[in-house]
Design a protein around this motif. Structure first.
Motif, PDB file in Angstrom:
ATOM      1  N   GLY A 292       0.796  -1.290  -0.045  1.00 43.10           N
ATOM      2  CA  GLY A 292      -0.112   0.188  -0.020  1.00 43.10           C
ATOM      3  C   GLY A 292       0.854   1.196  -0.041  1.00 43.10           C
ATOM      4  O   GLY A 292       1.939   1.293   0.410  1.00 43.10           O
ATOM      5  N   HIS A 293       0.187   2.284  -0.598  1.00 47.00           N
ATOM      6  CA  HIS A 293       0.765   3.577  -0.535  1.00 47.00           C
ATOM      7  C   HIS A 293       2.109   3.733  -1.200  1.00 47.00           C
ATOM      8  O   HIS A 293       2.363   2.988  -2.249  1.00 47.00           O
ATOM      9  CB  HIS A 293       0.965   4.102   0.962  1.00 47.00           C
ATOM     10  CG  HIS A 293      -0.422   3.815   1.753  1.00 47.00           C
ATOM     11  ND1 HIS A 293      -1.526   4.727   2.003  1.00 47.00           N
ATOM     12  CD2 HIS A 293      -0.838   2.547   2.396  1.00 47.00           C
ATOM     13  CE1 HIS A 293      -2.486   3.994   2.891  1.00 47.00           C
ATOM     14  NE2 HIS A 293      -1.780   2.616   3.037  1.00 47.00           N
ATOM     15  N   GLY A 294       2.811   4.809  -0.811  1.00 51.05           N
ATOM     16  CA  GLY A 294       4.260   4.770  -1.497  1.00 51.05           C
ATOM     17  C   GLY A 294       4.765   6.272  -1.782  1.00 51.05           C
ATOM     18  O   GLY A 294       3.636   7.239  -2.029  1.00 51.05           O
ATOM     19  N   HIS A 308       7.188   4.338   8.623  1.00 56.53           N
ATOM     20  CA  HIS A 308       5.804   4.553   8.080  1.00 56.53           C
ATOM     21  C   HIS A 308       5.160   3.185   7.454  1.00 56.53           C
ATOM     22  O   HIS A 308       5.969   2.223   6.970  1.00 56.53           O
ATOM     23  CB  HIS A 308       5.958   5.658   6.934  1.00 56.53           C
ATOM     24  CG  HIS A 308       6.453   6.926   7.580  1.00 56.53           C
ATOM     25  ND1 HIS A 308       5.938   7.596   8.674  1.00 56.53           N
ATOM     26  CD2 HIS A 308       7.207   8.000   7.017  1.00 56.53           C
ATOM     27  CE1 HIS A 308       6.635   8.634   8.644  1.00 56.53           C
ATOM     28  NE2 HIS A 308       7.410   8.801   7.882  1.00 56.53           N
ATOM     29  N   GLU A 309       3.986   3.284   7.406  1.00 57.89           N
ATOM     30  CA  GLU A 309       3.459   1.973   6.888  1.00 57.89           C
ATOM     31  C   GLU A 309       3.811   1.752   5.416  1.00 57.89           C
ATOM     32  O   GLU A 309       4.178   0.431   5.224  1.00 57.89           O
ATOM     33  CB  GLU A 309       1.834   2.361   6.562  1.00 57.89           C
ATOM     34  CG  GLU A 309       0.927   1.357   5.829  1.00 57.89           C
ATOM     35  CD  GLU A 309      -0.531   1.709   5.597  1.00 57.89           C
ATOM     36  OE1 GLU A 309      -0.994   2.751   5.963  1.00 57.89           O
ATOM     37  OE2 GLU A 309      -1.202   1.004   5.018  1.00 57.89           O
ATOM     38  N   LYS A 310       3.862   2.819   4.540  1.00 55.83           N
ATOM     39  CA  LYS A 310       4.391   2.490   3.286  1.00 55.83           C
ATOM     40  C   LYS A 310       5.809   1.647   3.333  1.00 55.83           C
ATOM     41  O   LYS A 310       5.983   0.828   2.130  1.00 55.83           O
ATOM     42  CB  LYS A 310       4.544   3.764   2.347  1.00 55.83           C
ATOM     43  CG  LYS A 310       5.713   4.813   3.100  1.00 55.83           C
ATOM     44  CD  LYS A 310       6.027   5.751   1.906  1.00 55.83           C
ATOM     45  CE  LYS A 310       7.312   6.715   2.531  1.00 55.83           C
ATOM     46  NZ  LYS A 310       7.795   7.779   1.518  1.00 55.83           N
ATOM     47  N   LEU A 362      -1.169  -5.341   0.858  1.00 57.82           N
ATOM     48  CA  LEU A 362      -0.628  -5.292   2.348  1.00 57.82           C
ATOM     49  C   LEU A 362      -0.773  -3.763   2.895  1.00 57.82           C
ATOM     50  O   LEU A 362      -0.281  -2.879   2.224  1.00 57.82           O
ATOM     51  CB  LEU A 362       0.854  -5.851   2.376  1.00 57.82           C
ATOM     52  CG  LEU A 362       1.048  -7.357   2.115  1.00 57.82           C
ATOM     53  CD1 LEU A 362       2.329  -7.723   2.491  1.00 57.82           C
ATOM     54  CD2 LEU A 362      -0.004  -8.058   2.873  1.00 57.82           C
ATOM     55  N   HIS A 363      -1.331  -3.633   4.096  1.00 56.78           N
ATOM     56  CA  HIS A 363      -1.330  -2.511   4.823  1.00 56.78           C
ATOM     57  C   HIS A 363      -0.914  -2.626   6.354  1.00 56.78           C
ATOM     58  O   HIS A 363      -0.904  -3.543   6.902  1.00 56.78           O
ATOM     59  CB  HIS A 363      -2.710  -1.889   4.523  1.00 56.78           C
ATOM     60  CG  HIS A 363      -2.983  -1.505   3.067  1.00 56.78           C
ATOM     61  ND1 HIS A 363      -2.936  -0.251   2.753  1.00 56.78           N
ATOM     62  CD2 HIS A 363      -3.249  -2.261   2.171  1.00 56.78           C
ATOM     63  CE1 HIS A 363      -3.157  -0.089   1.395  1.00 56.78           C
ATOM     64  NE2 HIS A 363      -3.279  -1.387   1.052  1.00 56.78           N
ATOM     65  N   VAL A 364      -0.824  -1.385   6.981  1.00 50.69           N
ATOM     66  CA  VAL A 364      -0.909  -1.160   8.283  1.00 50.69           C
ATOM     67  C   VAL A 364      -1.575  -0.361   8.845  1.00 50.69           C
ATOM     68  O   VAL A 364      -1.543   0.993   8.170  1.00 50.69           O
ATOM     69  CB  VAL A 364       0.785  -1.076   8.784  1.00 50.69           C
ATOM     70  CG1 VAL A 364       0.940  -0.991  10.500  1.00 50.69           C
ATOM     71  CG2 VAL A 364       1.872  -2.092   8.435  1.00 50.69           C
ATOM     72  N   ARG A 394     -10.098   5.040   5.619  1.00 51.95           N
ATOM     73  CA  ARG A 394      -8.805   5.424   5.780  1.00 51.95           C
ATOM     74  C   ARG A 394      -7.734   4.853   4.729  1.00 51.95           C
ATOM     75  O   ARG A 394      -7.302   5.731   4.232  1.00 51.95           O
ATOM     76  CB  ARG A 394      -8.279   4.807   7.127  1.00 51.95           C
ATOM     77  CG  ARG A 394      -8.825   5.379   8.439  1.00 51.95           C
ATOM     78  CD  ARG A 394      -7.640   5.292   9.487  1.00 51.95           C
ATOM     79  NE  ARG A 394      -7.933   3.634   9.991  1.00 51.95           N
ATOM     80  CZ  ARG A 394      -9.028   3.413  10.841  1.00 51.95           C
ATOM     81  NH1 ARG A 394      -9.930   4.013  11.109  1.00 51.95           N
ATOM     82  NH2 ARG A 394      -8.932   2.128  11.049  1.00 51.95           N
ATOM     83  N   GLU A 395      -8.437   3.824   4.345  1.00 54.68           N
ATOM     84  CA  GLU A 395      -7.239   3.523   2.998  1.00 54.68           C
ATOM     85  C   GLU A 395      -7.598   3.992   1.767  1.00 54.68           C
ATOM     86  O   GLU A 395      -6.783   4.300   0.977  1.00 54.68           O
ATOM     87  CB  GLU A 395      -7.464   1.809   2.811  1.00 54.68           C
ATOM     88  CG  GLU A 395      -6.834   1.088   4.149  1.00 54.68           C
ATOM     89  CD  GLU A 395      -5.369   1.346   4.512  1.00 54.68           C
ATOM     90  OE1 GLU A 395      -4.860   1.986   3.618  1.00 54.68           O
ATOM     91  OE2 GLU A 395      -4.883   0.629   5.407  1.00 54.68           O
ATOM     92  N   ASN A 396      -9.100   4.341   1.606  1.00 50.63           N
ATOM     93  CA  ASN A 396      -9.311   4.877   0.362  1.00 50.63           C
ATOM     94  C   ASN A 396      -9.067   6.475   0.114  1.00 50.63           C
ATOM     95  O   ASN A 396      -8.942   6.910  -0.806  1.00 50.63           O
ATOM     96  CB  ASN A 396     -10.920   4.826   0.239  1.00 50.63           C
ATOM     97  CG  ASN A 396     -11.363   3.312   0.105  1.00 50.63           C
ATOM     98  OD1 ASN A 396     -10.615   2.449  -0.365  1.00 50.63           O
ATOM     99  ND2 ASN A 396     -12.538   3.189   0.208  1.00 50.63           N
TER     100      ASN A 396
HETATM  101 ZN   LIG Z   1      -2.856   1.330   3.898  1.00 50.10          ZN
END
Ligand SMILES: [Zn+2]
Length: 518
Positions: A292-294, A308-310, A362-364, A394-396
């Protein structure tokens, strides 16, 4: 009863009164000049005796009485004739003689003209014959005298017949032969013999037919001939096949009152490759990993100096990918391998374009409540609980980092139930659930984090991917113990291994199911 009736019928057919002529036969190849060959009439068709013909030609015959067959040994040619059959063979080649051969106790009779025409073409080119009307009738009486009920040709009266007709339907994968019946039969009445050669034999218990009606020569390009023989208790059908059929099914169809015989051709290469393709569609061979993210979308921020999550999810994805790539039966596709942000819609597109068979995002997670912790797996479905809906929101929300043209793409994405009803997701939901169940089991037994179970919500990133798919929240960056674990290489490796085991177990399950369906 039937036998007595046949006797009556045939006594009328072969009656001395209508017999009158004989044949004068000349065959200079065989040194035969003007030989007399008596003619008997059966249903007004002239028949000749095979024993007398053999005497004229001075050739041997051999009879197999129990099979009602006779063989005449002409030089280089042997002709086989079977009683009640309208087909003969000349050195194994099959010919039609129009009406069935007739057996009496001492002799066999064949229809004169078709039989002599075959002799002319295949045995003796110089054979000539003509009818002669001056024959004496005394011979004819002796012929009728040897006719016995058991030796009569089995021709059945129309009102007795319960097998009335035969239809042939050529199909791309074989042929369907339908025998029309006028009374019901059961599958137990049907016995057949077929070993993939060129002969198919079907016995119809209680069947009554007119062999002349059911016997055919070259009815379709798949079938050389059909020969029907009426026995006392059954009808025997013999099919000489022109094509190599590999399997067969025979059954009685009560709706159409037909005995249906299906013969199947071997699967051709085209069908085989289509089957192979269809099979490959369900084999789990391409895994799409989506960290996820980046880039500027960091996901849930690291606290206490943690990642961070990313960065956490990218690291786990690369570890998981390294494990999967070791397998020769798997192709691994990444939506990103570096610290760049990819629009959510584009992640699904990457997966689809690569022919992905499984999509794992995958996410946190991160919330204000620092006590919330643990791993949670999400299926794409309308969110049921407030908590699950909030996770998806939150993810969206990551789309706020995307450009306006990308944000356009998510129009209507909030209407998850509508999307799911109209798209291919339904087909993959069952597989997604299975993967979630497998993964959840592995997490419970191998991961020292709380297992929050399997939930459902409307994650944009999952919407576009046409394959089984799952979104994993691997813990809470807002919870100190989760964050601490996620910041150790050892734990990230452990998570990668647990995900790997789950994916392989899922793949093996799916592939096994595919094999079973073939
Ligand atoms: Zn996420």
């Amino acid at each position: 009863m039937r036998r007595a009736y046949l006797f009556l019928l045939l006594s009328l057919l072969i009656s001395p009164g209508i017999l009158a002529r004989q044949l004068i036969l000349t065959d200079r190849d065989a040194q035969i000049v003007n030989a007399e060959l008596p003619v008997v009439f059966c249903a007004q068709i002239p028949y000749i005796s095979l024993q007398q013909l053999a005497q004229i030609y001075k050739v041997k015959t051999w009879e197999r009485a129990e099979a009602a067959k006779i063989v005449i040994y002409f030089p280089q040619r042997e002709i086989k004739v079977t009683a009640a059959s309208a087909f003969i063979t000349v050195n194994r080649e099959i010919f039609q003689i129009g009406t069935p051969a007739v057996k009496t106790d001492l002799d066999y009779y064949v229809p004169a003209e078709p039989f002599l025409a075959i002799l002319q073409q295949h045995v003796s080119l110089r054979l000539r014959y003509k009818y002669y009307d001056g024959g004496s009738s005394s011979y004819l009486h002796s012929c009728s005298a040897v006719v016995q009920p058991t030796a009569l040709p089995l021709v059945t009266a129309p009102e007795k017949v319960n097998l009335s007709n035969m239809l042939f339907e050529e199909k791309s994968n074989g042929i369907a032969i339908k025998v029309q019946t006028t009374q019901p039969f059961s599958d137990a009445d049907l016995t057949y013999f077929f070993h993939g050669g060129n002969g198919f034999f079907l016995s119809i218990n209680r069947g009554i037919c007119d062999p002349l009606v059911l016997s055919r020569y070259h009815p379709t390009h798949s079938i050389e001939m059909v020969e029907a023989i009426q026995d006392t208790e059954s009808v025997q059908l013999r099919f000489n096949l022109n094509r190599h059929f590999t399997s067969s099914v025979v059954q009685y169809d009560f709706r159409t009152s037909q005995i249906v015989l299906s013969l199947y051709l071997p699967l051709n290469e085209d069908i085989k490759s289509k089957l192979e393709l269809a099979k490959n569609e369900w084999v789990i061979d391409t895994i799409v990993l989506d960290p996820g993210h980046g880039g500027k979308a960091i996901g849930t921020p690291g606290r206490w100096g943690y990642m961070h999550e990313k960065d956490i999810v990218l690291d786990i994805v690369l570890r998981l990918g390294a494990l999967l790539e070791k397998r020769s039966d798997l192709n691994v596709v990444y939506t990103r391998k570096t610290d760049v942000d990819i629009p959510l819609w584009q992640r699904a597109e990457i997966a689809n374009r690569a022919g992905g068979k499984l999509f794992i995002s995958l996410h946190v997670d991160g919330v204000n409540n620092t006590s919330a912790k643990g791993v949670c797996l999400y299926l794409l479905r309308p969110g049921k609980s407030k908590e699950a809906i909030e996770v998806a929101e939150r993810e969206n929300a990551v789309i706020q980092f995307e450009e306006a043209k990308d944000i356009e793409k998510y129009k209507g994405y909030d209407d998850i139930s509508n999307i799911l009803a109209n798209m291919v997701h339904k087909a993959y939901m069952e597989d997604s659930e299975r993967l979630a169940e497998i993964m959840s089991r592995h997490i419970s037994s191998e991961v020292p984090q709380k297992n929050r179970g399997v939930k459902q919500a409307g994650f944009y990133v999952l919407i576009g991917a046409a394959m089984p798919k799952l979104l994993c929240e691997l813990g809470f960056n807002s919870n100190r113990s989760d964050a601490k674990l996620l910041n150790t290489k050892k734990h990230r490796q452990l998570l990668a291994e647990v995900l790997y085991q789950s994916i392989i177990e899922f793949k093996e399950y799916c592939d096994r199911t595919v094999v079973k369906q073939q």
